[in-house]
Scaffold this motif. Structure first.
Motif, PDB file in Angstrom:
ATOM      1  N   ALA A 114       0.815  -1.215   0.000  1.00  0.00           N
ATOM      2  CA  ALA A 114       0.000   0.000   0.000  1.00  0.00           C
ATOM      3  C   ALA A 114       0.849   1.265   0.000  1.00  0.00           C
ATOM      4  O   ALA A 114       0.534   2.240  -0.678  1.00  0.00           O
ATOM      5  CB  ALA A 114      -0.931  -0.002   1.213  1.00  0.00           C
ATOM      6  N   SER A 143      -3.884  -4.568  -2.041  1.00  0.00           N
ATOM      7  CA  SER A 143      -2.697  -4.742  -1.194  1.00  0.00           C
ATOM      8  C   SER A 143      -2.804  -5.937  -0.248  1.00  0.00           C
ATOM      9  O   SER A 143      -1.791  -6.342   0.326  1.00  0.00           O
ATOM     10  CB  SER A 143      -2.441  -3.471  -0.377  1.00  0.00           C
ATOM     11  N   THR A 382      -3.810   3.960   3.209  1.00  0.00           N
ATOM     12  CA  THR A 382      -4.267   4.455   1.909  1.00  0.00           C
ATOM     13  C   THR A 382      -5.078   5.745   2.049  1.00  0.00           C
ATOM     14  O   THR A 382      -5.052   6.605   1.165  1.00  0.00           O
ATOM     15  CB  THR A 382      -5.101   3.390   1.189  1.00  0.00           C
TER      16      THR A 382
END
Length: 428
Positions: A114, A143, A382
């Motif tokens: 990520a 991810s 993220t």
């Protein structure tokens, strides 16, 4: 004592205490309430939990991943993937999925995926007109491949928690499920791209560009092949493979890509040491937590109860999946593996469920927990990278979660998805 153990750990997690210290705090509270256990048993059990030869692979795989990402590896993989899938509908999303899939064969960590290619993927998708929250959700969902496609730190910890399973077999078993998840993410990305009119790249690559991008990506792609090929052929053990990976990463960084500099090594080693320490601290605390459960006869009583129910294998897997999905909401994969696998894996084996299939189901299930609040680490990474509110990102995440649940159901229904590839190398 068990109630104090669970309540203490839950309360500390709710207060935002890091998982390792929440496990340790709950364990210490339970031992103090019991009054009959020597507190010296806590550090002794913690040390015993990490005094295992197989764990030597963890720092070396982490170091190899840091060495390989010390230069422009993410950009190389993105360029390689873009030339094959970039022209399709939603091409930038497909490019990110393929690049993260390749990178997973190097990193072994969802958070590394990520923070590395995932971050670049989010920026490129946003510049191409994708919604930032959708780009973040796609990067987070893809991810999860980090701990599933080998090398995988989670698989090393699983083999430590349940020594009857072959670590080499488990590593090989993760390849096909990982690709299934990647395909599922690509299907969802295609459907969303059609609905929102996310178009592909108009760029046309020449044969010379295809050859150049592929040639630059080959050394990076060779690392997972080297690891799996060496383990599968018996040339070296998984622990030895981690050392081979470090030397190969050094060679690739200095001699092939020439992106590594001697001045970068102290920082790379420091980051690797920090990540290794955090992993081993979680394992040590989880071992102490599991020890208190064991002396309280929780595994034995739970095993006896489940066996007495005479559940068929499929019903047991359904129950385990429900338990793990709920468990994964509140705790990270590594402590979940250390605490639950010694309890559940022997029952699954007794019911005739293949060890490799059960291992993959557990790892996939708990890794999906990294996408669910309040502990979901992938969500926070993220969200920060994409600079979008967590609530908007979660709204975009649901289709990917449903797709992953569908893959999890397939892995539970069809053992061959996890066992066929290892069987080719003699692992069952």
């Amino acid at each position: 004592m068990v109630s104090v153990l669970v309540l203490g750990c839950t309360l500390l997690l709710a207060l935002g205490v890091p998982v390792a210290f929440a496990l340790g705090g709950g364990t210490l509270a339970a031992m103090l309430v019991n009054g009959e256990l020597s507190l010296l048993a806590l550090p002794k059990t913690m040390f015993s939990g990490i005094d295992v030869f197989a764990l030597l692979a963890v720092p070396f795989f982490i170091l190899a991943a840091e060495l390989m990402t010390g230069g422009a590896l993410s950009q190389v993989l993105l360029a390689f993937a873009s030339q094959f899938v970039g022209r399709f509908r939603g091409g930038m999303g497909h490019t990110g999925i393929l690049a993260i899939t390749f990178f997973s064969g190097i990193s072994g960590s969802a958070l590394a995926d990520a923070a590395g290619p995932g971050a670049i993927m989010i920026r490129m998708m946003r510049d191409d007109g994708y919604r930032p929250e959708y780009a973040a959700a796609l990067a987070a969902a893809t991810s999860v491949l980090g701990p599933i496609i080998p090398p995988s730190i989670s698989m090393i910890i699983y083999a430590l928690a349940y020594p009857e399973v072959s670590l080499a077999g488990l590593l090989i078993a993760g390849v096909l499920p990982g690709f299934l998840i990647a395909i599922a993410m690509a299907v969802i990305n295609h459907v969303v791209s059609v609905r929102r009119n996310y178009r592909g790249s108009l760029r046309h690559y020449t044969w010379r560009e295809y050859a150049r991008n592929t040639w630059r990506a080959l050394p990076a792609l060779a690392l997972p092949a080297l690891i799996l090929g060496g383990i599968g052929s018996g040339a070296f053990t998984p622990t030895e493979a981690s050392v081979v990976a470090v030397f190969y990463a050094l060679f690739a960084g200095f001699a092939i890509y020439r992106t590594l500099r001697w001045s970068m090594l102290p920082g790379i080693v420091a980051r690797s040491a920090l990540m290794t320490a955090s992993v081993l601290l979680i394992v040590a605390m989880s071992a102490a937590f599991a020890w208190v459960l064991t002396i309280s006869r929780v595994p034995q009583d739970l095993t006896a109860m489940i066996v007495s129910m005479n559940l068929p294998p499929l019903a047991f897997l359904v129950a385990v999946n429900a338990l793990l999905l709920a468990f994964g909401i509140f705790i990270e994969p590594l402590p979940g593996i250390v605490v639950l696998v010694p309890i559940l894996a022997p029952i699954a084996h007794a019911l005739g469920i293949p060890d490799l299939q059960f291992g993959i189901v557990v790892i996939v299930n708990l890794t999906m927990g990294m996408l669910t609040p309040p502990v979901g680490g992938l969500l926070f990474v993220t969200s920060v990278v994409a600079r979008v509110p967590l609530t908007r990102m979660i709204g975009e995440l649901w289709p990917f979660l449903w797709a992953q649940l569908a893959v999890l159901a397939l892995l539970s229904l069809f053992p061959a998805l996890s066992t066929a590839l290892p069987a080719l190398f003699g692992y069952r």
